[in-house]
Design a protein around this motif. Structure first.
Motif, PDB file in Angstrom:
ATOM      1  N   PRO A  48       2.716   9.931  -2.028  1.00 61.20           N
ATOM      2  CA  PRO A  48       3.263   8.699  -1.460  1.00 61.20           C
ATOM      3  C   PRO A  48       4.741   8.518  -1.789  1.00 61.20           C
ATOM      4  CG  PRO A  48       1.994   8.208  -3.412  1.00 61.20           C
ATOM      5  CD  PRO A  48       1.814   9.683  -3.140  1.00 61.20           C
ATOM      6  N   LEU A  49       5.391   7.753  -0.931  1.00 64.65           N
ATOM      7  CA  LEU A  49       6.763   7.332  -1.197  1.00 64.65           C
ATOM      8  C   LEU A  49       6.675   6.114  -2.112  1.00 64.65           C
ATOM      9  CD1 LEU A  49       7.994   7.474   2.493  1.00 64.65           C
ATOM     10  CD2 LEU A  49       8.367   9.187   0.722  1.00 64.65           C
ATOM     11  N   ALA A  50       7.532   6.034  -3.098  1.00 60.50           N
ATOM     12  CA  ALA A  50       7.497   4.915  -4.036  1.00 60.50           C
ATOM     13  C   ALA A  50       8.613   3.936  -3.729  1.00 60.50           C
ATOM     14  CB  ALA A  50       7.638   5.418  -5.461  1.00 60.50           C
ATOM     15  N   LEU A  51       8.349   2.672  -3.976  1.00 59.62           N
ATOM     16  CA  LEU A  51       9.360   1.635  -3.833  1.00 59.62           C
ATOM     17  C   LEU A  51       9.884   1.260  -5.201  1.00 59.62           C
ATOM     18  CD1 LEU A  51       7.552  -0.739  -1.311  1.00 59.62           C
ATOM     19  CD2 LEU A  51       9.430   0.832  -0.826  1.00 59.62           C
TER      20      LEU A  51
ATOM     21  N   THR B  97      12.873   5.405  -3.654  1.00 65.44           N
ATOM     22  CA  THR B  97      13.028   6.790  -4.067  1.00 65.44           C
ATOM     23  C   THR B  97      11.808   7.587  -3.648  1.00 65.44           C
ATOM     24  OG1 THR B  97      12.077   6.308  -6.225  1.00 65.44           O
ATOM     25  CG2 THR B  97      14.477   6.203  -6.047  1.00 65.44           C
ATOM     26  N   ILE B  98      11.991   8.842  -3.400  1.00 64.87           N
ATOM     27  CA  ILE B  98      10.887   9.691  -2.971  1.00 64.87           C
ATOM     28  C   ILE B  98      10.182  10.266  -4.185  1.00 64.87           C
ATOM     29  CG2 ILE B  98      10.283  11.815  -1.727  1.00 64.87           C
ATOM     30  CD1 ILE B  98      12.575  11.258   0.154  1.00 64.87           C
ATOM     31  N   THR B  99       8.872  10.068  -4.271  1.00 64.34           N
ATOM     32  CA  THR B  99       8.094  10.662  -5.347  1.00 64.34           C
ATOM     33  C   THR B  99       7.373  11.918  -4.887  1.00 64.34           C
ATOM     34  OG1 THR B  99       6.190   9.271  -4.876  1.00 64.34           O
ATOM     35  CG2 THR B  99       7.741   8.477  -6.529  1.00 64.34           C
ATOM     36  N   MET B 100       7.278  12.101  -3.575  1.00 61.46           N
ATOM     37  CA  MET B 100       6.644  13.327  -3.102  1.00 61.46           C
ATOM     38  C   MET B 100       7.519  14.517  -3.478  1.00 61.46           C
ATOM     39  SD  MET B 100       7.185  12.866   0.996  1.00 61.46           S
ATOM     40  CE  MET B 100       7.728  14.418   1.644  1.00 61.46           C
ATOM     41  N   GLN B 101       6.885  15.650  -3.660  1.00 61.05           N
ATOM     42  CA  GLN B 101       7.597  16.855  -4.077  1.00 61.05           C
ATOM     43  C   GLN B 101       7.977  17.747  -2.905  1.00 61.05           C
ATOM     44  OE1 GLN B 101       8.409  17.341  -7.457  1.00 61.05           O
ATOM     45  NE2 GLN B 101       7.781  15.206  -7.355  1.00 61.05           N
TER      46      GLN B 101
ATOM     47  N   ALA C 107       0.853  -1.189   0.000  1.00 63.43           N
ATOM     48  CA  ALA C 107       0.000   0.000   0.000  1.00 63.43           C
ATOM     49  C   ALA C 107       0.888   1.237   0.000  1.00 63.43           C
ATOM     50  CB  ALA C 107      -0.900  -0.005   1.230  1.00 63.43           C
ATOM     51  N   PRO C 108       0.362   2.379  -0.476  1.00 63.31           N
ATOM     52  CA  PRO C 108       1.170   3.610  -0.467  1.00 63.31           C
ATOM     53  C   PRO C 108       1.599   3.992   0.950  1.00 63.31           C
ATOM     54  CG  PRO C 108      -0.809   3.904  -1.787  1.00 63.31           C
ATOM     55  CD  PRO C 108      -0.952   2.593  -1.071  1.00 63.31           C
ATOM     56  N   LEU C 109       2.847   4.423   1.086  1.00 67.36           N
ATOM     57  CA  LEU C 109       3.380   4.905   2.358  1.00 67.36           C
ATOM     58  C   LEU C 109       3.629   6.402   2.244  1.00 67.36           C
ATOM     59  CD1 LEU C 109       6.027   2.119   3.113  1.00 67.36           C
ATOM     60  CD2 LEU C 109       3.701   2.298   4.007  1.00 67.36           C
ATOM     61  N   TYR C 110       3.283   7.152   3.277  1.00 61.33           N
ATOM     62  CA  TYR C 110       3.456   8.606   3.290  1.00 61.33           C
ATOM     63  C   TYR C 110       4.421   9.006   4.392  1.00 61.33           C
ATOM     64  CZ  TYR C 110      -0.445   9.251   0.103  1.00 61.33           C
ATOM     65  OH  TYR C 110      -1.250   9.233  -1.001  1.00 61.33           O
ATOM     66  N   ALA C 111       5.187  10.049   4.154  1.00 64.83           N
ATOM     67  CA  ALA C 111       6.065  10.599   5.179  1.00 64.83           C
ATOM     68  C   ALA C 111       5.220  11.387   6.173  1.00 64.83           C
ATOM     69  CB  ALA C 111       7.110  11.510   4.545  1.00 64.83           C
TER      70      ALA C 111
END
Length: 120
Positions: free
Chosen positions: A115-118, A73-77, A36-40
């Motif tokens: 979300p943070l991407a794997l 890698t971080i996909t959030m901006q 599932a998507p993970l958020y910081a």
């Protein structure tokens, strides 16, 4: 301590690892699902009054079995302007946040804007 670098990593196997200044300080098996998507999520209370995202940072993977060829890698901006406490001030690029209230005042939380991407 001002200038400390704290990293948090969840491996493909659900192991949560905390790094402090490039050294692993905690590693625990968890029930965190990477399906599932993970958020910081950051809380600017207590002794932490400011944070800065370092999107180019990578974990010291020689110490952690990532079960994949490359680190996440971080996909959030940046941090979300809408999902933050009323005592949180963001930098123009949303990569840094500062708690502006009194030490005992709440409302110092913030969340990443995506979300943070794997990678596998």
């Amino acid at each position: 301590v001002a200038g400390d670098r704290v990293g948090f990593l969840v491996t493909q196997g659900g192991v949560a690892v905390v790094f402090l200044n490039g050294k692993e300080v905690v590693s625990e098996s968890t029930s965190i699902s990477v399906d599932a998507p993970l958020y910081a999520v950051v809380d600017l209370l207590g002794n932490t009054d400011a944070v800065e995202l370092l999107p180019a940072a990578v974990p010291p993977i020689s110490k952690v079995d990532l079960a994949c060829d490359t680190p996440s890698t971080i996909t959030m901006q940046g941090f979300s302007r809408k999902k933050r406490g009323r005592f949180v001030e963001l930098s123009e690029d949303r990569m840094a946040a500062t708690h502006t209230g009194q030490v005992d005042e709440m409302h110092g939380g913030l969340i990443g804007d995506g979300p943070l991407a794997l990678t596998s």
